[in-house]
Design a protein around this motif. Structure first.
Motif, PDB file in Angstrom:
ATOM      1  N   ASP A  34       0.834  -1.214   0.000  1.00  0.00           N
ATOM      2  CA  ASP A  34       0.000   0.000   0.000  1.00  0.00           C
ATOM      3  C   ASP A  34       0.864   1.258   0.000  1.00  0.00           C
ATOM      4  O   ASP A  34       0.577   2.221  -0.714  1.00  0.00           O
ATOM      5  N   LEU A  37       2.013   2.237  -3.242  1.00  0.00           N
ATOM      6  CA  LEU A  37       0.905   2.561  -4.146  1.00  0.00           C
ATOM      7  C   LEU A  37       0.644   1.447  -5.154  1.00  0.00           C
ATOM      8  O   LEU A  37       0.250   1.692  -6.289  1.00  0.00           O
ATOM      9  N   LEU A  38       0.831   0.207  -4.709  1.00  0.00           N
ATOM     10  CA  LEU A  38       0.561  -0.952  -5.561  1.00  0.00           C
ATOM     11  C   LEU A  38      -0.858  -1.445  -5.326  1.00  0.00           C
ATOM     12  O   LEU A  38      -1.348  -1.421  -4.201  1.00  0.00           O
ATOM     13  N   GLU A  39      -1.480  -1.889  -6.373  1.00  0.00           N
ATOM     14  CA  GLU A  39      -2.842  -2.410  -6.275  1.00  0.00           C
ATOM     15  C   GLU A  39      -2.818  -3.917  -6.067  1.00  0.00           C
ATOM     16  O   GLU A  39      -3.272  -4.680  -6.900  1.00  0.00           O
ATOM     17  N   ASP A  41      -3.999  -7.318  -4.346  1.00  0.00           N
ATOM     18  CA  ASP A  41      -5.199  -7.892  -3.755  1.00  0.00           C
ATOM     19  C   ASP A  41      -4.807  -8.721  -2.535  1.00  0.00           C
ATOM     20  O   ASP A  41      -3.969  -9.626  -2.635  1.00  0.00           O
ATOM     21  N   ALA A  76       4.334  -8.131  -7.543  1.00  0.00           N
ATOM     22  CA  ALA A  76       4.491  -6.866  -6.820  1.00  0.00           C
ATOM     23  C   ALA A  76       5.824  -6.883  -6.090  1.00  0.00           C
ATOM     24  O   ALA A  76       6.247  -7.920  -5.590  1.00  0.00           O
TER      25      ALA A  76
END
Length: 139
Positions: A34, A37-39, A41, A76
């Motif tokens: 977070d 700024l990674l999306e 899940d 990620a």
């Protein structure tokens, strides 16, 4: 000065180690992603942790970086803001490469210098929309 001594000096005396993440570290890993700024899940990260496909960088007992793999694909990778520029991401990618022998990553132009510095072979994707794919092989 060996690698461990260099890591310890860069971290103000506390060495950063990379290891397989534990499923109990989901919250810490998600905080790192977070902050980057990674999306990511949370359900997928939980699955990667359970499968042994998530590496964490740890300093003084605290998770300061994380890398999630899907096969040889880097899903990620991020370091805590306070640890950026200190080689945490590089340590994570090198450890993942040691495990897989080949890594593939998709990324935007903002992080291209990071992947270039690691030696990824990079090509532009999607007709020049600022997205790239890199491949790194253990040679």
């Amino acid at each position: 000065m060996d690698d461990t001594e260099r890591d310890r000096a860069a971290d103000g005396g506390d060495a950063t180690t990379v290891r397989e993440g534990d499923p109990d570290e989901l919250v810490a890993v998600m905080r790192v992603f977070d902050a980057g700024l990674l999306e990511a899940d949370a359900g997928e990260v939980r699955d990667r942790l359970a499968a042994g496909d998530c590496l964490v960088a740890e300093t003084s007992g605290r998770v300061v970086g994380a890398l999630a793999l899907d096969g040889d694909y880097v899903d990620a990778v991020a370091a805590s803001p306070s640890r950026r520029g200190r080689g945490v991401g590089t340590q994570l990618v090198r450890a993942a490469l040691d495990r897989r022998g080949r890594l593939v990553a998709d990324f935007d132009g903002g992080v291209r210098p990071f992947y270039e510095a690691l030696g990824f072979d990079i090509e532009e994707r999607n007709g020049g929309e600022g997205r790239f794919r890199g491949v790194l092989r253990d040679e």
